[in-house]
Scaffold this motif. Structure first.
Motif, PDB file in Angstrom:
ATOM      1  N   ARG A 233      85.562   6.514 -18.436  1.00  0.00           N
ATOM      2  CA  ARG A 233      85.664   5.138 -18.632  1.00  0.00           C
ATOM      3  C   ARG A 233      87.016   5.017 -18.389  1.00  0.00           C
ATOM      4  NH1 ARG A 233      83.728   0.681 -21.741  1.00  0.00           N
ATOM      5  NH2 ARG A 233      81.769   2.118 -21.901  1.00  0.00           N
ATOM      6  N   GLN A 234      88.277   5.644 -18.532  1.00  0.00           N
ATOM      7  CA  GLN A 234      89.324   5.432 -18.264  1.00  0.00           C
ATOM      8  C   GLN A 234      89.610   5.416 -16.669  1.00  0.00           C
ATOM      9  OE1 GLN A 234      91.752   8.730 -20.022  1.00  0.00           O
ATOM     10  NE2 GLN A 234      91.503   7.795 -22.138  1.00  0.00           N
ATOM     11  N   LEU A 235      88.913   6.257 -16.085  1.00  0.00           N
ATOM     12  CA  LEU A 235      88.874   6.153 -14.585  1.00  0.00           C
ATOM     13  C   LEU A 235      88.334   4.869 -14.006  1.00  0.00           C
ATOM     14  CD1 LEU A 235      87.137   9.889 -13.736  1.00  0.00           C
ATOM     15  CD2 LEU A 235      89.715   9.211 -13.445  1.00  0.00           C
ATOM     16  N   ALA A 236      87.060   4.492 -14.690  1.00  0.00           N
ATOM     17  CA  ALA A 236      86.627   3.102 -14.285  1.00  0.00           C
ATOM     18  C   ALA A 236      87.558   1.894 -14.573  1.00  0.00           C
ATOM     19  CB  ALA A 236      85.248   2.801 -15.108  1.00  0.00           C
ATOM     20  N   SER A 237      88.610   2.067 -15.399  1.00  0.00           N
ATOM     21  CA  SER A 237      89.296   0.733 -15.748  1.00  0.00           C
ATOM     22  C   SER A 237      90.390   0.724 -14.563  1.00  0.00           C
ATOM     23  CB  SER A 237      90.128   1.032 -17.022  1.00  0.00           C
ATOM     24  OG  SER A 237      91.207   2.266 -16.880  1.00  0.00           O
ATOM     25  N   VAL A 238      90.585   1.828 -13.892  1.00  0.00           N
ATOM     26  CA  VAL A 238      91.497   1.821 -12.753  1.00  0.00           C
ATOM     27  C   VAL A 238      90.599   0.897 -11.613  1.00  0.00           C
ATOM     28  CG1 VAL A 238      92.684   3.056 -10.754  1.00  0.00           C
ATOM     29  CG2 VAL A 238      92.667   3.698 -13.016  1.00  0.00           C
ATOM     30  N   ALA A 239      89.286   1.318 -11.492  1.00  0.00           N
ATOM     31  CA  ALA A 239      88.559   0.582 -10.191  1.00  0.00           C
ATOM     32  C   ALA A 239      88.528  -1.005 -10.697  1.00  0.00           C
ATOM     33  CB  ALA A 239      87.279   1.000 -10.301  1.00  0.00           C
ATOM     34  N   VAL A 240      88.112  -1.301 -12.104  1.00  0.00           N
ATOM     35  CA  VAL A 240      87.990  -2.547 -12.463  1.00  0.00           C
ATOM     36  C   VAL A 240      89.261  -3.521 -12.197  1.00  0.00           C
ATOM     37  CG1 VAL A 240      87.754  -4.156 -14.420  1.00  0.00           C
ATOM     38  CG2 VAL A 240      86.078  -2.064 -14.038  1.00  0.00           C
ATOM     39  N   ARG A 241      90.149  -3.122 -12.494  1.00  0.00           N
ATOM     40  CA  ARG A 241      91.726  -3.566 -12.438  1.00  0.00           C
ATOM     41  C   ARG A 241      92.109  -3.786 -10.942  1.00  0.00           C
ATOM     42  NH1 ARG A 241      95.927  -0.446 -11.882  1.00  0.00           N
ATOM     43  NH2 ARG A 241      95.455   0.828 -13.552  1.00  0.00           N
ATOM     44  N   SER A 242      91.694  -2.918 -10.143  1.00  0.00           N
ATOM     45  CA  SER A 242      92.031  -2.920  -8.658  1.00  0.00           C
ATOM     46  C   SER A 242      91.293  -4.176  -8.154  1.00  0.00           C
ATOM     47  CB  SER A 242      91.730  -1.701  -8.064  1.00  0.00           C
ATOM     48  OG  SER A 242      92.365  -0.529  -8.379  1.00  0.00           O
ATOM     49  N   ARG A 243      89.976  -4.117  -8.524  1.00  0.00           N
ATOM     50  CA  ARG A 243      89.112  -5.236  -7.841  1.00  0.00           C
ATOM     51  C   ARG A 243      89.503  -6.693  -8.316  1.00  0.00           C
ATOM     52  NH1 ARG A 243      84.151  -4.557  -5.332  1.00  0.00           N
ATOM     53  NH2 ARG A 243      84.360  -2.397  -5.269  1.00  0.00           N
ATOM     54  N   LYS A 244      89.982  -6.680  -9.543  1.00  0.00           N
ATOM     55  CA  LYS A 244      90.410  -7.941 -10.177  1.00  0.00           C
ATOM     56  C   LYS A 244      91.769  -8.173  -9.438  1.00  0.00           C
ATOM     57  CE  LYS A 244      91.694  -9.887 -14.552  1.00  0.00           C
ATOM     58  NZ  LYS A 244      92.132  -9.657 -15.917  1.00  0.00           N
ATOM     59  N   HIS A 245      92.434  -7.363  -9.134  1.00  0.00           N
ATOM     60  CA  HIS A 245      93.735  -7.952  -8.231  1.00  0.00           C
ATOM     61  C   HIS A 245      93.423  -8.092  -7.128  1.00  0.00           C
ATOM     62  CE1 HIS A 245      96.772  -5.324 -11.112  1.00  0.00           C
ATOM     63  NE2 HIS A 245      95.944  -6.358 -11.525  1.00  0.00           N
ATOM     64  N   ALA A 246      92.417  -7.476  -6.473  1.00  0.00           N
ATOM     65  CA  ALA A 246      92.023  -7.873  -5.052  1.00  0.00           C
ATOM     66  C   ALA A 246      91.386  -9.312  -4.768  1.00  0.00           C
ATOM     67  CB  ALA A 246      90.961  -6.787  -4.643  1.00  0.00           C
ATOM     68  N   GLN A 247      91.079  -9.838  -5.774  1.00  0.00           N
ATOM     69  CA  GLN A 247      90.639 -11.169  -5.679  1.00  0.00           C
ATOM     70  C   GLN A 247      91.726 -12.146  -5.488  1.00  0.00           C
ATOM     71  OE1 GLN A 247      87.729 -12.310  -9.027  1.00  0.00           O
ATOM     72  NE2 GLN A 247      88.032 -10.040  -9.209  1.00  0.00           N
ATOM     73  N   LEU A 248      93.240 -11.837  -5.655  1.00  0.00           N
ATOM     74  CA  LEU A 248      94.227 -12.405  -5.349  1.00  0.00           C
ATOM     75  C   LEU A 248      94.818 -12.245  -3.895  1.00  0.00           C
ATOM     76  CD1 LEU A 248      96.322 -11.644  -8.588  1.00  0.00           C
ATOM     77  CD2 LEU A 248      94.803 -13.357  -8.282  1.00  0.00           C
ATOM     78  N   ASN A 249      94.122 -11.289  -3.215  1.00  0.00           N
ATOM     79  CA  ASN A 249      94.503 -10.757  -1.813  1.00  0.00           C
ATOM     80  C   ASN A 249      93.830 -11.135  -0.929  1.00  0.00           C
ATOM     81  OD1 ASN A 249      95.855  -9.504   0.341  1.00  0.00           O
ATOM     82  ND2 ASN A 249      95.786  -7.411  -0.545  1.00  0.00           N
ATOM     83  N   PRO A 250      93.872 -12.148  -0.001  1.00  0.00           N
ATOM     84  CA  PRO A 250      92.957 -12.407   1.058  1.00  0.00           C
ATOM     85  C   PRO A 250      92.790 -11.320   2.107  1.00  0.00           C
ATOM     86  CG  PRO A 250      94.971 -13.622   1.457  1.00  0.00           C
ATOM     87  CD  PRO A 250      95.140 -13.019   0.029  1.00  0.00           C
TER      88      PRO A 250
END
Lengths: 393, 157
Positions: free
Chosen positions: A162-179
């Protein structure tokens, strides 16, 4: 005394799975022109070029520096090709920095490009980069070498999936800000946890994609920067380390560092921090761009950079410390989990860190970012780099 | 020609690398693989300075940067340091699932990678518990040895 050096231009193509509209030559030129435009320069201003291209076999063009080098302009100036696997882009930046800091060049173009999707299967190619005598034929590749790290983290520090997964979720959330990011669709913890195992314990959404794209930066010497540029990302510190190809050396009773950790990155960071006058990284660094192609690697990195105590990086990630509004935003760009054009990936971390301290990061800008850190990793988790960039010299 | 408005499907040219190489493995690996093939023994090399027993064996200790001389038999039993179970098919690599582990063979200072065989890998969570860090394994030597690393594999004790 080295000549003070700053990044004054950044150019990135969008990172996508395929770019069938351009060759690798044209991709490198596309990013270079963007960087020159950002710096307000033309190719004629450039004294030297450093080209970062990782193993030729990913592109299937041997000595590809011949082909790309030609496209970067016919001129009486040096062109240096650099390759240290995943670290390539950062090693190229290191070489560019050395050109300027030594006084041997005033304006340097550092460019890296990749079209990973043109190889049939990157893991096959990366398997051929393993030790050919003892390790290649036991099917090692870039994913399972990081699985070994995750297994040791889970054993020693009780890191959870679950901790590992939190990294993936956050990265993808940030990616939405990066065209520019390749993967931008939001994902949930459940999406990650229910994705299929690729190499235990890493699941599909713990892993980076393979991307095509290019990144370029322009570095300039202090007199050039002072005369021409109102905004610059000053290179305040640079450290790098090289360790064994044999991951087993970092596991047995004779180990001096542990494969669970990135003590080598901590050593590179210590050097960079010392040059930059950083004594308390968690307070003095405003934003980090970390080369983390798998979720577990980011956990090792935040600990090595001094943002979290050893063994606590997973928990800190889960608690939101590295979110955009957290104590230290990590990978506002979406990071490597959202785009991995292998040769260019480490340079993209530096480019993104530079944009942050220049105030040019657009929707992914961390407000008031003054000092940033960018890391690189390559080989069998064996080559590490750490660069500190700041808005003042 | 003026502005060209046509949209053409991207043209793809295919290529292939299939190049044969003959790698000389050197005196150190020759000794290691000969002993593995002929006697079913695994041996590392001891660094005269730091005393580490290096496996894979190396002609030089890369920490002390000195030549190694002494061969030391290790194993055949050892301890799992890290493992993975591969469930994804990759071009050019074995058909999944398969397990790979780094094992410190008894007497060695470093861990060595190889396949772990003889274990049901069909349920990831169950197989991963079997292969936990710290579990004991033994090296199993195949009959038709050729002087390559897959002349042996690991099996849970």
């Amino acid at each position: 005394m080295p000549v003070k050096t700053a990044i004054v231009g950044v150019g990135q193509t969008d990172y996508r799975f395929k770019r069938t509209d351009v060759t690798i030559q044209e991709l490198a030129v596309e990013a270079s022109l963007k960087a020159l435009e950002h710096a307000g320069m033309t190719m004629g201003d450039i004294d030297a070029i450093v080209l970062g291209i990782a193993p030729d076999a990913l592109l299937g063009i041997n000595a590809v520096d011949r082909w790309i080098g030609e496209a970067l302009g016919v001129a009486p100036r040096p062109l240096l090709r650099v390759n240290t696997g995943g670290t390539t882009g950062a090693a190229a930046a290191q070489a560019g920095y050395a050109h300027v800091a030594s006084g041997m060049a005033r304006r340097v173009l550092v460019v890296a490009a990749d079209k990973v999707s043109e190889s049939p299967d990157a893991q096959w190619v990366l398997n051929t980069a393993m030790d050919p005598i003892y390790e290649r034929s036991v099917a090692l590749n870039a994913i399972n070498m990081c699985s070994f790290q995750a297994v040791r983290q889970m054993d020693q520090y009780k890191v959870t999936e679950r901790q590992l997964a939190s990294v993936a979720v956050r990265s993808r959330k940030h990616a939405q800000l990066n065209p520019h990011a390749h993967l931008r669709a939001p994902i949930t913890l459940d999406d990650v946890l229910s994705s299929r195992y690729v190499c235990w314990p890493l699941k599909l959404l713990d892993c980076c994609p393979r991307s095509s794209g290019a990144c370029a930066v322009i570095m300039a010497a202090e007199p050039v920067v002072r005369a021409n540029h109102s905004r610059a990302a000053w290179i305040r510190g640079m450290g790098a380390t090289s360790n064994t190809i044999y991951m087993g050396d970092k596991m047995g009773p004779g180990r001096d560092v542990d494969h669970a950790d990135w003590d080598e990155l901590a050593m590179a960071a210590a050097r960079a921090y010392k040059q930059a006058g950083i004594t308390d990284p968690a307070r003095q660094i405003d934003v980090a761009e970390i080369y983390a192609p798998f979720t577990c690697t980011e956990i090792a990195a935040v600990e090595a950079l001094g943002f979290a105590k050893k063994g606590s990086g997973g928990l800190m990630s889960e608690q939101g410390m590295f979110d955009m509004n957290g104590a230290i935003p990590v990978n506002p760009s979406g990071g490597v989990l959202s785009a991995n054009p292998i040769s260019a990936t480490a340079l993209a971390r530096i480019a993104e860190a530079a944009l942050q301290v220049m105030g040019d990061a657009g929707p992914r800008q961390v407000p008031g970012a003054h000092q940033a850190v960018a890391t690189g990793i390559g080989g069998t988790l064996q080559f590490h780099t750490c660069m500190v960039l700041a808005s003042d010299a | 020609m003026g502005q060209d408005e046509r949209v053409e499907a991207p043209l793809i040219h295919s290529g292939e690398w299939n190049i044969h190489y003959d790698y000389a493995v050197g005196e150190t690996a020759t000794r290691f693989f000969s002993r593995l093939r002929d006697e079913g023994k695994i041996a590392g090399k001891r660094c005269p300075e730091c005393k580490a027993v290096l496996l894979p064996p190396r002609a030089y200790c890369e920490r002390c940067f000195v030549k190694t001389e002494e061969w030391v038999d290790v194993g055949p039993e050892g301890t799992i340091e890290a493992f993975t179970i591969v469930y994804e098919p990759f071009d050019g690599l074995p058909q999944p699932p398969y397990a790979v582990a780094y094992v410190t063979l008894d007497g060695a200072s470093t861990a060595m990678a190889n396949f772990v065989r003889g274990l049901d890998l069909s349920v990831p969570e169950v197989a991963a518990r079997e292969l936990a860090v710290g579990k004991r394994v033994e090296a199993v030597f195949i009959d038709a040895r050729k002087g390559t690393i897959t002349d042996f594999h690991y099996r849970l004790k």
